[in-house]
Motif scaffolding. Structure first.
Motif, short mmCIF file in Angstrom:
data_model
loop_
_atom_site.label_atom_id
_atom_site.label_comp_id
_atom_site.label_asym_id
_atom_site.label_seq_id
_atom_site.Cartn_x
_atom_site.Cartn_y
_atom_site.Cartn_z
N UNK A 8 0.82 -1.21 0.00
CA UNK A 8 0.00 0.00 0.00
C UNK A 8 0.86 1.26 0.00
N UNK A 9 1.93 1.27 0.80
CA UNK A 9 2.72 2.49 0.99
C UNK A 9 3.68 2.77 -0.16
N UNK A 10 4.31 1.73 -0.71
CA UNK A 10 5.31 1.95 -1.75
C UNK A 10 4.74 2.64 -3.00
N UNK A 11 3.56 2.25 -3.48
CA UNK A 11 3.01 2.98 -4.64
C UNK A 11 2.78 4.47 -4.35
N UNK A 12 2.40 4.80 -3.09
CA UNK A 12 2.20 6.21 -2.74
C UNK A 12 3.53 6.94 -2.78
N UNK A 13 4.57 6.35 -2.17
CA UNK A 13 5.88 6.98 -2.18
C UNK A 13 6.43 7.08 -3.60
N UNK A 14 6.17 6.07 -4.41
CA UNK A 14 6.61 6.09 -5.80
C UNK A 14 5.93 7.23 -6.55
N UNK A 15 4.63 7.41 -6.33
CA UNK A 15 3.90 8.49 -6.99
C UNK A 15 4.41 9.86 -6.54
N UNK A 16 4.70 10.00 -5.25
CA UNK A 16 5.25 11.26 -4.74
C UNK A 16 6.60 11.54 -5.38
N UNK A 17 7.44 10.50 -5.51
CA UNK A 17 8.74 10.66 -6.15
C UNK A 17 8.59 11.09 -7.61
N UNK A 18 7.64 10.49 -8.31
CA UNK A 18 7.42 10.85 -9.71
C UNK A 18 6.93 12.30 -9.83
N UNK A 19 6.11 12.73 -8.88
CA UNK A 19 5.65 14.12 -8.90
C UNK A 19 6.81 15.08 -8.65
N UNK A 20 7.74 14.69 -7.77
CA UNK A 20 8.91 15.52 -7.52
C UNK A 20 9.76 15.64 -8.79
N UNK A 21 9.91 14.54 -9.51
CA UNK A 21 10.66 14.59 -10.77
C UNK A 21 9.93 15.46 -11.78
N UNK A 22 8.60 15.39 -11.78
CA UNK A 22 7.81 16.15 -12.75
C UNK A 22 7.88 17.65 -12.47
N UNK A 23 8.17 18.05 -11.23
CA UNK A 23 8.35 19.46 -10.91
C UNK A 23 9.46 20.05 -11.78
N UNK A 24 10.52 19.28 -12.00
CA UNK A 24 11.62 19.73 -12.87
C UNK A 24 11.29 19.48 -14.34
N UNK A 25 10.69 18.33 -14.61
CA UNK A 25 10.40 17.94 -15.99
C UNK A 25 9.43 18.91 -16.65
N UNK A 26 8.50 19.46 -15.90
CA UNK A 26 7.47 20.34 -16.48
C UNK A 26 8.07 21.61 -17.05
N UNK A 27 9.26 22.00 -16.54
CA UNK A 27 9.97 23.16 -17.10
C UNK A 27 11.00 22.75 -18.15
N UNK A 28 11.83 21.78 -17.78
CA UNK A 28 12.97 21.46 -18.65
C UNK A 28 12.56 20.80 -19.97
N UNK A 29 11.41 20.15 -19.99
CA UNK A 29 10.97 19.55 -21.26
C UNK A 29 10.68 20.63 -22.28
N UNK A 30 10.22 21.81 -21.80
CA UNK A 30 9.92 22.91 -22.72
C UNK A 30 11.19 23.50 -23.32
N UNK A 31 12.30 23.43 -22.57
CA UNK A 31 13.57 23.95 -23.08
C UNK A 31 14.32 22.92 -23.94
N UNK A 32 14.31 21.69 -23.49
CA UNK A 32 15.13 20.67 -24.15
C UNK A 32 14.33 19.73 -25.04
N UNK A 33 13.05 20.00 -25.18
CA UNK A 33 12.23 19.18 -26.06
C UNK A 33 12.60 19.39 -27.52
#
Length: 239
Positions: free
Chosen positions: A41-66
């Motif tokens: 139960x807990x690992x999928x939640x932590x995994x989703x939180x980790x992915x959201x943390x990565x997306x915080x950077x990805x949401x900007x950098x994909x626009x520059x490096x896409x």
């Protein structure tokens, strides 16, 4: 988790020649908390939180490096550039709330799956409000509206500071990495200053006073993050 429980139950009942009622008297029925507190139960939640943390950077950098450097098209839109900042910030917060909502919807489904595996006599009564005793659940689902605003408000400030740090890095190149790190440390230092001050003063301040100081510092940190981001988008990032 349910199948493991039933396998162990069957083995022990067979080994000790116990009836169902005798087994229930000597052991607890299957608690749904056993699943909620498990890694399944807990690992999928932590995994989703980790992915959201990565997306915080990805949401900007994909626009520059896409492939098509989409950020330049965004910056040329006939609107205030700070709107891009708020749109991305809103996206992150909606994804966070979507994760929280998804977990709420999954709980009754998971409970039904458990009940389909565990015989009725071995089932324990479960209420959604019972899971508030789980520490991580208290962070995801605050009991009061005030706690909700405080917890997710801190998350909003954290994301806003990261967004501004990314814009600093994009504005000043290699030097921007150093500036962004310094800015992040200063921002979080200002935010946690009232709490640290209260700790070093051995609880000199009342809880309400600490809360008010935190609110003031939070406003300063969030306001400065938005102001710096707006300045960078207007005058430092060129198309």
């Amino acid at each position: 988790m349910s199948k493991v429980y039933m396998d162990r139950t069957d083995q022990e009942m067979y080994k000790n020649q116990l009836s169902m009622s005798q087994y229930i008297e000597e052991h607890r029925v299957y608690p749904f908390h056993r699943f909620i507190e498990s890694e399944w139960f807990l690992l999928p939640i932590f995994f989703s939180i980790a992915m959201l943390m990565i997306y915080v950077f990805f949401i900007w950098y994909r626009d520059w490096f896409g492939k098509n450097t989409f950020i330049y098209r965004l910056l040329m839109l006939p609107t205030e550039r700070i709107t891009i900042y708020f749109a991305k910030l809103t996206t992150i917060m909606l994804l966070v709330l979507g994760l929280v909502t998804l977990q709420i919807l999954l709980i009754p489904i998971e409970n039904q799956i458990v009940n389909s595996i565990i015989p009725t006599d071995f089932q324990s009564h479960f209420s959604f409000y019972d899971i508030n005793s789980l520490e991580i659940w208290g962070w995801l689902y605050p009991n009061t509206f005030t706690e909700f605003i405080l917890i997710y408000g801190v998350g909003l400030i954290f994301v806003a500071v990261l967004f501004t740090a990314i814009l600093i890095e994009r504005s000043y190149g290699l030097k921007g990495i150093f500036f962004a790190i310094v800015y992040g440390m200063l921002s979080f230092g200002v935010f946690f200053a009232p709490i640290l001050l209260n700790e070093f003063s051995s609880g000199y301040f009342y809880s309400l006073e600490v809360l008010l100081m935190v609110l003031v510092m939070s406003t300063i940190v969030l306001g400065s993050a938005i102001w710096i981001a707006n300045h960078l988008l207007k005058y430092k990032i060129r198309v």
